[in-house]
Design a protein around this motif. Structure first.
Motif, mmCIF file in Angstrom:
data_model
loop_
_atom_site.group_PDB
_atom_site.id
_atom_site.type_symbol
_atom_site.label_atom_id
_atom_site.label_comp_id
_atom_site.label_asym_id
_atom_site.label_seq_id
_atom_site.Cartn_x
_atom_site.Cartn_y
_atom_site.Cartn_z
ATOM 1 N N GLY A 35 -15.124 32.317 33.808
ATOM 2 C CA GLY A 35 -14.429 32.998 32.729
ATOM 3 C C GLY A 35 -14.391 32.268 31.408
ATOM 4 N N VAL A 36 -15.259 31.300 31.238
ATOM 5 C CA VAL A 36 -15.283 30.532 29.986
ATOM 6 C C VAL A 36 -16.733 30.252 29.595
ATOM 7 N N SER A 37 -17.015 30.285 28.299
ATOM 8 C CA SER A 37 -18.376 29.978 27.842
ATOM 9 C C SER A 37 -18.569 28.469 27.774
ATOM 10 N N THR A 38 -19.813 28.057 27.723
ATOM 11 C CA THR A 38 -20.116 26.630 27.586
ATOM 12 C C THR A 38 -19.501 26.076 26.305
ATOM 13 N N ALA A 39 -19.647 26.811 25.203
ATOM 14 C CA ALA A 39 -19.107 26.344 23.923
ATOM 15 C C ALA A 39 -17.587 26.234 23.983
ATOM 16 N N ASP A 40 -16.924 27.241 24.571
ATOM 17 C CA ASP A 40 -15.470 27.175 24.709
ATOM 18 C C ASP A 40 -15.057 25.965 25.542
ATOM 19 N N TYR A 41 -15.749 25.747 26.645
ATOM 20 C CA TYR A 41 -15.412 24.620 27.520
ATOM 21 C C TYR A 41 -15.580 23.307 26.781
ATOM 22 N N GLU A 42 -16.642 23.184 25.998
ATOM 23 C CA GLU A 42 -16.861 21.959 25.229
ATOM 24 C C GLU A 42 -15.734 21.721 24.235
ATOM 25 N N VAL A 43 -15.325 22.773 23.531
ATOM 26 C CA VAL A 43 -14.231 22.633 22.565
ATOM 27 C C VAL A 43 -12.942 22.254 23.290
ATOM 28 N N LEU A 44 -12.607 22.982 24.342
ATOM 29 C CA LEU A 44 -11.372 22.721 25.072
ATOM 30 C C LEU A 44 -11.352 21.316 25.661
ATOM 31 N N SER A 45 -12.427 20.927 26.322
ATOM 32 C CA SER A 45 -12.443 19.612 26.977
ATOM 33 C C SER A 45 -12.458 18.484 25.953
ATOM 34 N N THR A 46 -13.146 18.690 24.839
ATOM 35 C CA THR A 46 -13.183 17.657 23.807
ATOM 36 C C THR A 46 -11.808 17.485 23.172
ATOM 37 N N LEU A 47 -11.127 18.578 22.873
ATOM 38 C CA LEU A 47 -9.766 18.480 22.338
ATOM 39 C C LEU A 47 -8.819 17.825 23.338
ATOM 40 N N GLU A 49 -9.314 15.440 25.219
ATOM 41 C CA GLU A 49 -9.514 13.990 25.289
ATOM 42 C C GLU A 49 -8.537 13.222 24.412
ATOM 43 N N LYS A 50 -8.013 13.880 23.396
ATOM 44 C CA LYS A 50 -7.078 13.236 22.481
ATOM 45 C C LYS A 50 -5.681 13.248 23.087
ATOM 46 N N PRO A 51 -4.937 12.140 22.973
ATOM 47 C CA PRO A 51 -3.595 12.089 23.568
ATOM 48 C C PRO A 51 -2.679 13.225 23.111
ATOM 49 N N ASP A 52 -2.766 13.618 21.847
ATOM 50 C CA ASP A 52 -1.910 14.708 21.364
ATOM 51 C C ASP A 52 -2.664 16.040 21.286
ATOM 52 N N ARG A 53 -3.885 16.070 21.822
ATOM 53 C CA ARG A 53 -4.735 17.267 21.863
ATOM 54 C C ARG A 53 -4.980 17.839 20.461
ATOM 55 N N ARG A 54 -5.105 16.950 19.469
ATOM 56 C CA ARG A 54 -5.321 17.344 18.072
ATOM 57 C C ARG A 54 -6.489 16.531 17.524
ATOM 58 N N TRP A 55 -7.294 17.214 16.679
ATOM 59 C CA TRP A 55 -8.421 16.513 16.087
ATOM 60 C C TRP A 55 -8.770 17.154 14.756
ATOM 61 N N SER A 96 -9.445 21.005 8.394
ATOM 62 C CA SER A 96 -8.377 21.533 9.239
ATOM 63 C C SER A 96 -8.123 20.548 10.363
ATOM 64 N N ILE A 97 -6.962 20.690 10.951
ATOM 65 C CA ILE A 97 -6.628 19.971 12.177
ATOM 66 C C ILE A 97 -6.608 21.023 13.284
ATOM 67 N N TYR A 98 -7.307 20.751 14.364
ATOM 68 C CA TYR A 98 -7.349 21.670 15.498
ATOM 69 C C TYR A 98 -6.457 21.124 16.607
ATOM 70 N N HIS A 99 -5.718 22.025 17.227
ATOM 71 C CA HIS A 99 -4.784 21.654 18.277
ATOM 72 C C HIS A 99 -5.022 22.543 19.496
ATOM 73 N N LEU A 100 -5.162 21.938 20.649
ATOM 74 C CA LEU A 100 -5.325 22.665 21.905
ATOM 75 C C LEU A 100 -3.960 23.201 22.325
ATOM 76 N N THR A 101 -3.830 24.508 22.436
ATOM 77 C CA THR A 101 -2.558 25.121 22.825
ATOM 78 C C THR A 101 -2.335 24.948 24.329
ATOM 79 N N ASP A 102 -1.121 25.223 24.744
ATOM 80 C CA ASP A 102 -0.832 25.200 26.181
ATOM 81 C C ASP A 102 -1.685 26.234 26.912
ATOM 82 N N ALA A 103 -1.888 27.391 26.283
ATOM 83 C CA ALA A 103 -2.733 28.433 26.893
ATOM 84 C C ALA A 103 -4.177 27.945 27.024
ATOM 85 N N GLY A 104 -4.682 27.260 25.987
ATOM 86 C CA GLY A 104 -6.029 26.706 26.041
ATOM 87 C C GLY A 104 -6.155 25.633 27.101
#
Length: 147
Positions: A35-47, A49-55, A96-104
């Motif tokens: 249920g997830v694309s490769t690009a989505d997975y890359e974005v989600l997993s990369t975000l 990696e950051k302790p505060d899930r922000r980049w 911009s600053i990107y933040h991984l949401t709880d849903a993400g």
């Protein structure tokens, strides 16, 4: 003067080219079934990696090896689905600053076990521990070459 590949070099290069085509395609199909694309997975997993899930956009795009434009457009689609949030970067007026949401994070957490099973079944289970170590050294050496 062109230095042509030896027979062994050509065989090795063709094998690497085939691997770079076949493996991402198969892993991508497996991710799609989760249920997830490769690009989505890359974005989600990369975000993640950051302790505060922000980049920040600049460093995030560089880490992903994507253009800022590509990341920004893809992030907008993910933001519309509630997977990430975007806010202005106070240090960069164009960024911009990107933040991984709880849903993400939940989407990532749900997909990760299946993705890891796929990585093992399609790749790691076919290598000895020694081959894994050699592959890591070779991949790092080549990936770390300057552009």
């Amino acid at each position: 003067m062109t230095q042509w590949l030896t027979t062994d070099e050509e065989r090795a290069w063709r094998a690497v080219r085939r691997l770079l085509t076949v493996l991402p395609s198969r892993l991508g199909r497996d991710l799609t079934q989760l249920g997830v694309s490769t690009a989505d997975y890359e974005v989600l997993s990369t975000l993640s990696e950051k302790p505060d899930r922000r980049w920040g956009l600049k460093d995030f795009a560089e880490k992903m090896q994507w253009s800022r434009s590509r990341l920004s457009h893809h992030a907008a689609r993910m933001e519309a689905r509630g997977l990430i949030e975007r806010e202005p970067d106070p240090a960069d007026a164009r960024g911009s600053i990107y933040h991984l949401t709880d849903a993400g994070f939940a989407v990532l957490a749900e997909a990760a076990p299946g993705h890891l099973e796929s990585v093992r079944a399609r790749f790691l289970d076919h290598l000895s521990p020694e081959e894994v170590a050699v592959l890591e050294r070779v991949a790092d050496r080549i990936a770390d070459l300057p552009d």
